[in-house]
Design a protein around this motif. Structure first.
Motif, PDB file in Angstrom:
ATOM      1  N   VAL A 816       0.852  -1.191   0.000  1.00  0.00           N
ATOM      2  CA  VAL A 816       0.000   0.000   0.000  1.00  0.00           C
ATOM      3  C   VAL A 816       0.886   1.239   0.000  1.00  0.00           C
ATOM      4  O   VAL A 816       1.782   1.376   0.842  1.00  0.00           O
ATOM      5  CB  VAL A 816      -0.920   0.036   1.236  1.00  0.00           C
ATOM      6  CG1 VAL A 816      -1.867   1.222   1.151  1.00  0.00           C
ATOM      7  CG2 VAL A 816      -1.704  -1.257   1.366  1.00  0.00           C
ATOM      8  N   TYR A 817       0.611   2.109  -0.961  1.00  0.00           N
ATOM      9  CA  TYR A 817       1.349   3.372  -1.015  1.00  0.00           C
ATOM     10  C   TYR A 817       0.361   4.511  -0.809  1.00  0.00           C
ATOM     11  O   TYR A 817      -0.687   4.596  -1.459  1.00  0.00           O
ATOM     12  CB  TYR A 817       2.048   3.544  -2.357  1.00  0.00           C
ATOM     13  CG  TYR A 817       2.740   4.888  -2.506  1.00  0.00           C
ATOM     14  CD1 TYR A 817       3.906   5.172  -1.804  1.00  0.00           C
ATOM     15  CD2 TYR A 817       2.196   5.875  -3.337  1.00  0.00           C
ATOM     16  CE1 TYR A 817       4.533   6.404  -1.926  1.00  0.00           C
ATOM     17  CE2 TYR A 817       2.819   7.108  -3.466  1.00  0.00           C
ATOM     18  CZ  TYR A 817       3.985   7.366  -2.756  1.00  0.00           C
ATOM     19  OH  TYR A 817       4.597   8.587  -2.883  1.00  0.00           O
ATOM     20  N   ASN A 841       3.723  14.305   2.848  1.00  0.00           N
ATOM     21  CA  ASN A 841       3.682  13.133   3.708  1.00  0.00           C
ATOM     22  C   ASN A 841       3.487  11.893   2.854  1.00  0.00           C
ATOM     23  O   ASN A 841       2.776  11.938   1.848  1.00  0.00           O
ATOM     24  CB  ASN A 841       2.522  13.218   4.715  1.00  0.00           C
ATOM     25  CG  ASN A 841       2.617  14.418   5.632  1.00  0.00           C
ATOM     26  OD1 ASN A 841       3.670  15.027   5.760  1.00  0.00           O
ATOM     27  ND2 ASN A 841       1.515  14.760   6.258  1.00  0.00           N
ATOM     28  N   MET A 842       4.099  10.786   3.258  1.00  0.00           N
ATOM     29  CA  MET A 842       3.883   9.551   2.510  1.00  0.00           C
ATOM     30  C   MET A 842       4.141   8.352   3.414  1.00  0.00           C
ATOM     31  O   MET A 842       4.789   8.468   4.467  1.00  0.00           O
ATOM     32  CB  MET A 842       4.775   9.479   1.278  1.00  0.00           C
ATOM     33  CG  MET A 842       6.261   9.287   1.561  1.00  0.00           C
ATOM     34  SD  MET A 842       7.196   8.919   0.070  1.00  0.00           S
ATOM     35  CE  MET A 842       6.972  10.422  -0.869  1.00  0.00           C
ATOM     36  N   SER A 843       3.611   7.221   2.993  1.00  0.00           N
ATOM     37  CA  SER A 843       3.860   5.978   3.722  1.00  0.00           C
ATOM     38  C   SER A 843       3.824   4.806   2.744  1.00  0.00           C
ATOM     39  O   SER A 843       3.124   4.842   1.732  1.00  0.00           O
ATOM     40  CB  SER A 843       2.819   5.772   4.825  1.00  0.00           C
ATOM     41  OG  SER A 843       1.554   5.461   4.288  1.00  0.00           O
ATOM     42  N   GLU A 855      -1.370  -4.371   9.097  1.00  0.00           N
ATOM     43  CA  GLU A 855      -0.508  -3.628   8.180  1.00  0.00           C
ATOM     44  C   GLU A 855       0.700  -3.089   8.942  1.00  0.00           C
ATOM     45  O   GLU A 855       0.563  -2.544  10.042  1.00  0.00           O
ATOM     46  CB  GLU A 855      -1.275  -2.466   7.539  1.00  0.00           C
ATOM     47  CG  GLU A 855      -0.412  -1.676   6.560  1.00  0.00           C
ATOM     48  CD  GLU A 855      -1.171  -0.529   5.904  1.00  0.00           C
ATOM     49  OE1 GLU A 855      -0.510   0.468   5.525  1.00  0.00           O
ATOM     50  OE2 GLU A 855      -2.409  -0.617   5.773  1.00  0.00           O
ATOM     51  N   ILE A 856       1.848  -3.256   8.333  1.00  0.00           N
ATOM     52  CA  ILE A 856       3.094  -2.654   8.829  1.00  0.00           C
ATOM     53  C   ILE A 856       3.494  -1.579   7.825  1.00  0.00           C
ATOM     54  O   ILE A 856       3.565  -1.843   6.618  1.00  0.00           O
ATOM     55  CB  ILE A 856       4.203  -3.708   8.975  1.00  0.00           C
ATOM     56  CG1 ILE A 856       3.767  -4.799   9.969  1.00  0.00           C
ATOM     57  CG2 ILE A 856       5.492  -3.051   9.441  1.00  0.00           C
ATOM     58  CD1 ILE A 856       4.757  -5.934  10.080  1.00  0.00           C
ATOM     59  N   SER A 857       3.740  -0.370   8.314  1.00  0.00           N
ATOM     60  CA  SER A 857       4.035   0.724   7.389  1.00  0.00           C
ATOM     61  C   SER A 857       5.171   1.593   7.918  1.00  0.00           C
ATOM     62  O   SER A 857       5.364   1.729   9.125  1.00  0.00           O
ATOM     63  CB  SER A 857       2.788   1.594   7.160  1.00  0.00           C
ATOM     64  OG  SER A 857       2.381   2.198   8.356  1.00  0.00           O
ATOM     65  N   LEU A 858       5.901   2.180   6.985  1.00  0.00           N
ATOM     66  CA  LEU A 858       6.926   3.181   7.276  1.00  0.00           C
ATOM     67  C   LEU A 858       6.461   4.483   6.655  1.00  0.00           C
ATOM     68  O   LEU A 858       6.191   4.553   5.452  1.00  0.00           O
ATOM     69  CB  LEU A 858       8.275   2.773   6.697  1.00  0.00           C
ATOM     70  CG  LEU A 858       9.417   3.788   6.892  1.00  0.00           C
ATOM     71  CD1 LEU A 858       9.738   3.947   8.377  1.00  0.00           C
ATOM     72  CD2 LEU A 858      10.663   3.361   6.117  1.00  0.00           C
TER      73      LEU A 858
END
Length: 923
Positions: A816-817, A841-843, A855-858
């Motif tokens: 997921v972007y 901002n983004m992830s 979900e794991i996100s940076l």
């Protein structure tokens, strides 16, 4: 006397003739699950002469027609997503209860439309715009906020959701109010995939809904009609993240649904400027997640601990209840730079300040509606707020003339305040059977108490006259109490099938008691023991107003008209013991007319015009004759001789909704004109009233005092046009506004009018491609012209432009972007204030677990490290720019888990919908 007797006899005869008619009632439900259908369009047609009466079902699907003559009638019901319903029946003197009227699901017809093109966008039903949620594609984890901002006429301005040019102030779910003060939180805690349709309308007050007479108090409302298979189960989200610069966030939100019972629980702790957590929150905290209380983006660096609980249910077949509790603890650190350019001189004012604020609050709201029987209804709505606030402000301010500093002030204010606010409203309505008479009574009470301590240090240097230098160390104690009550009595009588008359009496009283005492620090004693009389004040004020007058209402199939006229008599008494002993009493006589007219060109096109008048009493702060030197270069004092304001408000709104082409157009004009407007009188030279002898006015200081001035008025127009772009599967909207305001002020006994003209236009494109590709692109430009009549050389034009991109996409194997990009351009601001910036901002996240529930996100906030906060303020005597500290770049690793379980259709509540009919207004 004979003539009066004849008129009374005729009125009695007419009333008896009306009594020969009867009522027709019923409830509209879905045939599949017996759920009620609110805001359905109901048309009653008399077969003999084709006379039509139109109404809409209330929150529980009930409708009612009064004064129905004998004869044969046809009833037609229309509701989006259902097949049209028609029934013919006979009226022969007795009340007719048609019972449950079951509408067949129109899903088959919708599918046929989808094969040809796209789902219908919605329809316009009277003053209600209803949108079909199926026509708007959103991401799988989107909130209702993501859904509604794709709809025509719904935008986000300054962090607040607006619909048709007005701030949304009330949210309903399946016709029931979301009890609470934060509209954004309500919208963001409902999942988009639960929504069947969204209704946008002007909600009436409770009093208008009970009495059937519009009192003009309208609030923009969103009603979310949920899908039938999503009314039993739960949905939620929990997130935890940690990042660079010791940034952290832990939050959870859970919604539980079981038919009429709705429970929402939220919790949050963080230091990344998030004020609330919702099921639509972007992992890591995006721009949408950092809206402050009331909607605007918060300034400063903020630590927040928050817990909220919302409850709605039916207690038996006669009681509808709702409650909300919110606990919040916020720690804010905000550094600000302020540049102020004055109108009447070459003098400017600069200020650098460090502001620290800790606020702890408890908010409790409750709502109980008791439908005693079909003729009696009771509503009780208490509210309680407890708040403790500690604040520290260190300010370095300078007044500059011809590039030279003429005075400089270093001062510090350390305050600790506690407040209690309680209010309760009791509303009771009685209907006299089928006579068409309704009696409505309302009692409202409110109590407010503020108790605070402030320690104030000042060191001011006068660079022109050193004898005016000031060094001050003071303690201030404030004890302020406000108690207010009001009562209202309405009696209405139907005059026929289409008209109605109401008599209204209102009384309200507001009692204020303020005690402010200032003590200087005694060096010899080491305590604050020297009582400073000139800077202290005890003040009492009492405002009593009574009004009485008639209202007339006429409604037909095509148009409706309501006119009101009230006479108001009010008295305002003020009394002070020190610094001087005086008392003052004034009286006011006013006539307060109002009117509303609506014309329906067709089922989907209508025009509404509303005119209202009102009065506004001055606040305690404006009346209290006590010197305030918390900002030594901008001191102020109250004015106990202020009169009340008299306001005239007019708005016109046109709406058109083409269901065949899905084109939507809204246009509105809003205007306000105020007599005895409470404005600022500013003194830079001689002051025409007496001040304490111990007060030393600094060079360049501007002294403020409120006064009454005529000449304030403002007007604003708004338009929105929207249509689908099938070629790229998106929805296109263009909106704009033109506004003008004229604000009077007085500078050294000369009147200045600050005229501000604003032109704004915006474009918005939102995707409708699929659930895996969700984007929204918007751009808005605003041009402002500021003109002053006193000194035209200070006229100023400025321009700001904001462009936003939001993109969510799901691609290869659950990746997921998300990105949110905002470019802000400003032109014409003060020198030294940064004008433009890009906030990006983004992830990047990876879906995990069964059904991709985790979900794991940076994520990265402010990738380019350009985030700024700039605000321009315009007053009658100055234009200023304020730049505040904001949260800048940090990275965060976040884990998110989604909860979702629906057990299917909720079981039918045997008590649901019984005895909850609306007597004449929208819920």
């Amino acid at each position: 006397m004979k003539r009066l007797f004849t008129i009374l006899v005729m009125l009695v005869a007419v009333a008896q003739a009306f009594a020969q008619t009867t009522t027709v009632t019923g409830v509209v439900q879905s045939s599949s699950d017996k759920t009620s259908l609110p805001a359905a369009n109901v048309v009653l047609t008399r077969v003999a002469d084709a006379t039509k009466s139109v109404t809409a079902t209330d929150a529980e699907g009930h409708f009612r027609f009064d004064r129905v003559a004998n004869g044969q009638y046809t009833l037609e019901i229309n509701y989006l997503g259902f097949q049209n319903f028609t029934r013919t029946f006979q009226v022969s003197g007795s009340p007719v209860n048609l019972g449950p009227l079951l509408l067949q699901d129109g899903a088959t017809a919708i599918k046929e439309v989808q094969i040809i093109g796209r789902a219908p966008l919605g329809e316009q039903k009277g003053d209600t715009s209803q949108f079909n949620a199926k026509a708007f594609k959103t991401a799988p984890d989107a909130s209702a906020e993501d859904l509604v901002t794709k709809m025509p006429g719904v935008t986000v301005q300054d962090g607040k959701i607006q619909a048709q040019g007005e701030d949304v102030q009330q949210v309903m779910i399946d016709g029931k109010r979301y009890t609470g003060e934060d509209v954004n939180s309500a919208v963001r805690n409902l999942s988009a995939d639960m929504v069947e349709s969204v209704q946008v309308f002007d909600g009436q007050s409770d009093r208008a809904a009970f009495s059937g007479f519009d009192d003009g108090n309208r609030i923009k409302t969103l009603n979310f009609v949920t899908k039938k298979d999503k009314r039993q189960g739960y949905i939620g989200k929990a997130s935890a993240g940690y990042g660079t610069d010791e940034r952290y966030m832990v939050g959870a939100s859970v919604n539980y649904f079981n038919g009429d019972r709705r429970i929402t629980a939220t919790g949050l702790t963080n230091n990344i400027n998030m004020f609330d957590f919702s099921i639509g929150e972007t992992p890591g905290g995006g721009m949408r997640g950092r809206r402050g209380w009331g909607g605007a983006s918060p300034n400063g660096i903020i630590n927040t601990n928050n817990f909220g609980l919302n409850y709605n249910d039916n207690w038996g077949k006669k009681m509808v209840v709702g409650g909300n509790y919110d606990y919040s603890n916020r720690d804010v650190v905000n550094n600000q730079y302020r540049f102020r350019d004055f109108v009447n001189s070459d003098t400017t004012y600069t200020e650098n300040s460090i502001n620290k604020d800790i606020t702890e609050s408890h908010r409790l709201n409750f709502r109980l509606q008791y439908n005693i029987n079909e003729n009696n209804r009771l509503l009780i709505t208490p509210r309680l707020t407890l708040e403790r606030r500690e604040s520290l402000t260190d300010r370095n301010a300078s007044t500059i003339a011809d590039s030279d500093v003429i005075s400089n002030s270093l001062n510090s204010n350390n305050a600790d305040n506690a407040s209690l606010n309680f209010s309760n409203n009791i509303l009771y309505s009685h209907r006299f059977g089928d006579s068409g008479r309704i009696l409505t009574t309302e009692i409202n009470t409110s109590y407010n108490n503020t108790d605070g301590d402030t320690y104030q240090l000042e060191n001011t240097q006068n660079l022109i006259d050193s004898e005016r230098n000031v060094s001050r160390n003071q303690y201030i104690n404030l004890d302020r109490t406000n108690f207010a009550w009001s009562g209202n009595l309405d009696y209405s009588q139907r005059l026929g099938e289409k008209s109605r008359l109401q008599l209204e009496y209102n009384i309200r009283n507001q009692d204020n008691d303020s005690d402010k005492r200032t003590y200087d620090y005694a060096e010899g004693e080491g305590t604050y023991s020297d009582f400073n009389v000139p800077l202290s004040n005890t003040f009492q004020s009492n405002y009593l107003a009574q009004s009485f007058g008639p209202s007339y209402q006429y409604r037909s199939e095509k148009s409706s008209l309501q006119v009101n006229a009230r006479y108001q008599y009010a008295t305002l008494q003020s009394q002070s013991e020190f610094p001087e002993n005086y008392s003052l009493k004034r009286s006011f006589n006013n006539v307060l007319p109002s009117a509303e007219y609506e014309y329906k060109f067709s089922k989907s096109t209508n025009l509404r015009i509303n005119y209202r008048t009102s009065t506004e009493v001055p606040s305690v702060e404006q009346l209290q004759n006590v010197l305030d030197i918390s900002n030594p270069l901008n001191p102020s004092i109250g004015n106990p001789r202020l009169d009340q304001e008299y306001q005239n408000r007019l708005f016109m709104r046109f709406r058109s909704f083409n269901q065949e082409t899905n084109k939507v157009f809204f246009m509105g004009i809003f205007g306000t004109m105020t007599q005895n407007y409470i404005a600022n009188s500013i003194y830079t030279k001689d002051i025409p009233f007496e001040l304490p002898e111990s007060y030393n006015r600094q060079s360049g200081a501007r002294f403020y005092r409120p006064v009454n001035l005529d000449g304030y008025w403002s007007v604003r127009s708004f338009f929105n046009y929207g249509q689908p772009l099938n070629i790229i599967s998106s929805n296109f909207n263009v909106n704009g506004s033109v506004g003008y305001s004229r604000t009077p002020g007085m500078i050294d006994e000369l009147i200045n009018y600050a005229n501000n003209t604003n032109f704004r236009v915006g474009l918005n494109l939102s995707s409708n491609i699929s659930e895996k590709v969700d984007f929204n692109i918007s751009t808005t430009g605003s041009y402002n012209l500021v003109e002053n009549t006193l000194r035209t050389t200070q006229n100023n034009n400025y321009y700001n432009h904001s462009t936003n991109l939001r993109l969510n996409t799901i691609f290869w194997k659950g990746l997921v972007y998300r990105t949110e990009l905002n470019h802000q351009y400003n032109s014409g601001l003060s020198e030294g204030v940064d004008n433009s910036y890009v906030l990006w901002n983004m992830s990047l996240g990876k879906k995990v677990f069964k059904n991709q529930q985790g979900e794991i996100s940076l994520s990265v906030n402010d990738l380019l490290k350009q985030n700024l906060s700039i605000q321009r303020n315009i007053a009658s005597d100055y234009v200023e720019d304020v730049q505040s500290s904001v949260l800048q770049r940090y990275f965060m690793l976040t884990f998110t888990y989604n909860l979702k379980k629906f057990t299917g259709q909720a079981p039918e509540d045997p008590n649901s919908g019984q005895g909850r009919g609306n007597w004449g207004g929208r819920p």
